[in-house]
Scaffold this motif. Sequence first.
Motif, PDB file in Angstrom:
ATOM      1  N   ARG A 271      11.650  27.047  -4.832  1.00 48.85           N
ATOM      2  CA  ARG A 271      11.655  28.030  -5.914  1.00 48.85           C
ATOM      3  C   ARG A 271      12.877  27.843  -6.821  1.00 48.85           C
ATOM      4  O   ARG A 271      12.786  28.024  -8.038  1.00 48.85           O
TER       5      ARG A 271
ATOM      6  N   MET B 231       1.704  29.021  -3.168  1.00 45.76           N
ATOM      7  CA  MET B 231       2.671  29.781  -3.956  1.00 45.76           C
ATOM      8  C   MET B 231       2.144  31.178  -4.247  1.00 45.76           C
ATOM      9  O   MET B 231       1.099  31.332  -4.861  1.00 45.76           O
TER      10      MET B 231
ATOM     11  N   ARG C 102       4.720  36.590  -5.623  1.00 43.36           N
ATOM     12  CA  ARG C 102       6.142  36.886  -5.461  1.00 43.36           C
ATOM     13  C   ARG C 102       6.989  35.658  -5.809  1.00 43.36           C
ATOM     14  O   ARG C 102       8.020  35.783  -6.481  1.00 43.36           O
ATOM     15  N   ASP C 103       6.540  34.460  -5.373  1.00 42.37           N
ATOM     16  CA  ASP C 103       7.284  33.233  -5.698  1.00 42.37           C
ATOM     17  C   ASP C 103       7.392  33.064  -7.212  1.00 42.37           C
ATOM     18  O   ASP C 103       8.463  32.748  -7.734  1.00 42.37           O
TER      19      ASP C 103
ATOM     20  N   LEU D 174      17.253  31.466  -3.817  1.00 41.06           N
ATOM     21  CA  LEU D 174      15.788  31.359  -3.758  1.00 41.06           C
ATOM     22  C   LEU D 174      15.299  30.294  -2.783  1.00 41.06           C
ATOM     23  O   LEU D 174      14.140  30.295  -2.404  1.00 41.06           O
TER      24      LEU D 174
END
Lengths: 208, 180
Positions: free
Chosen positions: B52, B1, B4-5, B48
Amino acid sequence: MLISLYKPGNSLVHRTPAGWKIALLFVFCTVLFLIQNWWFLGGAIALVLASYWLAKLPLTLVWQAVRPALWVLVLIFLVQFWLNDWQFGLYVVLRFAIMIVAATLLTLTSKTSEMIEGIERSVSKLFGADVAEKVGLAFSLSLRFIPMVRETYQEVREAQKARGLGRNWRALITPTMIRTLKSADDIAQAIDARSAGAPLGEKAPRHD
Amino acid sequence: MTTRDIVLIALFAAIMAVLGVFPPITLPVIAVPITAQSLGVMLAGGVLGAKRGALSMVLFLALVAVGLPLLSGGRGGVGVFFGASGGFLIGWIVAALVVGLLVERFWDNLNYINAFIASVVGGIVVLYALGIPWISVVAGISLGQVFTGSMGFIPGDLVKAVIAALVIVTVSKSYPIIKK
């Protein structure tokens, strides 16, 4: 908008760690469903009301906790009355209401910040410190993003109102989303740039 | 992860909070209000992606559970999870996951039709499959009766699925997040 529902105080109920209260609430609700008995339900109601008194919270808060669910409760009572009898209807409704009131007590007497810290600690124990760090980052970012998204949404709404689209959900949501997604990417790059080498998992792909 | 996630997950939790300020509509059939927030659930998965999207719902519900009044109508705290819509709230996580999985699957030729199907399957079928048994248990009413009572919400939810499909496809063209 971001005012927590917490009511400050220094009673035994306030001082009990949030983790304990969550565990107690879970046990309380499970037992309520397992034992179906009027005496037991009466005891449970007395226990919850006594806890409000112990926490020095006015009983109007009990009413405030039940009020949003009030007409659901009335509806459930009517359906039960129609299907079974009024005694069982009353039992189901009281059991439902007392669970909501008990859960609200947890919220009223536990600080939001302490509960977030508690979540981080539990995540850290279960999944390790670096996952907990990500969870902490996600919490603080989301709290910061709420005013940002709201501001963007208001700008978009002003602009769309001028075009006569002020009530069009699609015209409001799409630009808000694209603009905030763009800022999110900028923020992600800024975080990576400032925490190079910090143990925050894999870094975003570099754009050079 | 990646960072940005995490940022995207946090952003969508915030978008959910802002959708909560859209005024809810309550139908006099059953007590679950129609809100823009359930549109946000479809969008979370569709914009997403599955993982996410689902995590952004977990984060949003955690913010509600710790006592922030972010649900539509200013509701919040642990109490709401014990109310009639408790099953729907937990269902949001799975609903966002399913919408995300389907949109990821359709990604290479995503259009309004399959985005709509993804929103309906995840945001309506799966969500109701989790929300209805919950009401049935806490209210002591049979599954069939709760199901009949919930049908009044289907038209509103279908409208939301149409809007979700339009937004998901537009965002996938102008600012794709799922495969970038």
